[in-house]
Design a protein around this motif. Structure first.
Motif, mmCIF file in Angstrom:
data_model
loop_
_atom_site.group_PDB
_atom_site.id
_atom_site.type_symbol
_atom_site.label_atom_id
_atom_site.label_comp_id
_atom_site.label_asym_id
_atom_site.label_seq_id
_atom_site.Cartn_x
_atom_site.Cartn_y
_atom_site.Cartn_z
ATOM 1 N N GLU A 39 21.201 -29.309 -42.180
ATOM 2 C CA GLU A 39 20.174 -28.119 -42.383
ATOM 3 C C GLU A 39 19.242 -27.976 -40.478
ATOM 4 O OE1 GLU A 39 20.324 -25.762 -44.491
ATOM 5 O OE2 GLU A 39 22.718 -27.488 -45.304
ATOM 6 N N TRP A 85 19.468 -27.218 -36.898
ATOM 7 C CA TRP A 85 19.693 -26.492 -35.812
ATOM 8 C C TRP A 85 20.465 -27.432 -34.997
ATOM 9 C CZ3 TRP A 85 18.083 -25.712 -31.439
ATOM 10 C CH2 TRP A 85 16.529 -25.082 -31.197
ATOM 11 N N TRP A 133 22.630 -29.015 -34.853
ATOM 12 C CA TRP A 133 23.905 -29.274 -34.392
ATOM 13 C C TRP A 133 24.538 -28.481 -33.678
ATOM 14 C CZ3 TRP A 133 28.255 -28.369 -37.982
ATOM 15 C CH2 TRP A 133 28.026 -28.534 -39.370
ATOM 16 N N SER A 145 27.512 -29.353 -31.280
ATOM 17 C CA SER A 145 28.342 -28.394 -29.932
ATOM 18 C C SER A 145 28.804 -29.319 -28.766
ATOM 19 C CB SER A 145 27.640 -27.176 -30.094
ATOM 20 O OG SER A 145 28.154 -25.843 -29.513
ATOM 21 N N ARG A 148 32.700 -22.483 -32.830
ATOM 22 C CA ARG A 148 32.255 -22.750 -34.255
ATOM 23 C C ARG A 148 30.622 -23.386 -34.516
ATOM 24 N NH1 ARG A 148 36.095 -25.357 -36.600
ATOM 25 N NH2 ARG A 148 37.675 -23.911 -35.587
ATOM 26 N N THR A 149 30.335 -24.765 -33.547
ATOM 27 C CA THR A 149 29.195 -25.393 -34.227
ATOM 28 C C THR A 149 28.389 -24.805 -34.079
ATOM 29 O OG1 THR A 149 30.803 -26.803 -34.627
ATOM 30 C CG2 THR A 149 28.204 -27.521 -33.904
ATOM 31 N N ARG A 164 27.846 -22.110 -33.371
ATOM 32 C CA ARG A 164 27.520 -20.758 -33.921
ATOM 33 C C ARG A 164 26.846 -21.134 -35.411
ATOM 34 N NH1 ARG A 164 28.856 -15.904 -31.983
ATOM 35 N NH2 ARG A 164 30.842 -15.271 -30.940
ATOM 36 N N GLN A 165 27.177 -22.176 -36.346
ATOM 37 C CA GLN A 165 26.040 -23.156 -37.092
ATOM 38 C C GLN A 165 24.933 -23.056 -36.834
ATOM 39 O OE1 GLN A 165 26.764 -22.894 -39.852
ATOM 40 N NE2 GLN A 165 25.070 -23.804 -40.843
ATOM 41 N N ARG A 180 23.270 -20.056 -36.714
ATOM 42 C CA ARG A 180 22.419 -19.726 -38.019
ATOM 43 C C ARG A 180 21.111 -20.192 -38.391
ATOM 44 N NH1 ARG A 180 28.326 -18.816 -37.862
ATOM 45 N NH2 ARG A 180 28.939 -20.666 -38.777
#
Length: 161
Positions: free
Chosen positions: A120, A122, A125, A129, A143-144, A146-147, A150
């Motif tokens: 959880e 960021w 992540w 990335s 993709r990572t 973008r996660q 989010r």
């Protein structure tokens, strides 16, 4: 700070600004041509005009989405840099300047384990990335990221974050 900060001193931002201006010009011309075809009396011309009007909408949506992605990535990188937690770019490089894939692959498990331990967060992540990018896997890197974006957006909306 915004996209325009350091625009003329950053070649990447200058390139993005130039491509954005060219895309806006294309979207404007495409929209204008679409409108002209829509005002025609013939059905095939009207259908082509409708298609011409859809293209600028899709193009504008994609442009806005990518600019927001870039801006959010820049915000996250700035925070990590201020915290001293931005991944250090110290991997060996080929004479052409590309990262040596084996070195990037060797570092990858560290970032993967960090993300698995804190799914959880960021920040983990974001660093994962960067590891994907260094290993040459751009699809997973985006993709990572973008996660990470989010999760970052979710933490910004929480009190005390």
């Amino acid at each position: 700070m915004s996209f325009f900060t350091g625009l003329f001193s950053n070649r990447a931002k200058l390139g993005v600004a130039l491509v954005t201006l060219l895309l806006f010009f294309y979207l404007w011309v495409s929209g204008q041509r679409g409108w002209l075809l829509l005002t025609s009396d013939e059905i095939p011309a009207k259908l082509m005009g409708l298609a011409y009007l859809v293209l600028p909408v899709v193009g504008a949506w994609a442009l806005i989405r990518e600019l927001m992605f870039g801006n959010r990535t820049e915000q996250m990188a700035r925070i990590l840099a201020e915290e001293g937690r931005l991944p250090v770019d110290d991997l060996p490089r080929t004479p052409a300047g590309r990262i040596v894939r084996e070195a990037a692959d060797a570092q990858f498990p560290q970032y993967k384990a960090e993300t698995e331990a804190a799914p959880e967060d960021w920040r983990s992540w974001f660093r994962l990335s960067c590891a994907y990018d260094a290993a040459g896997d751009r699809t997973r890197a985006r993709r990572t990221m973008r996660q990470a974006g989010r999760l970052y957006a979710g933490t910004r909306n929480q009190p005390g974050a």
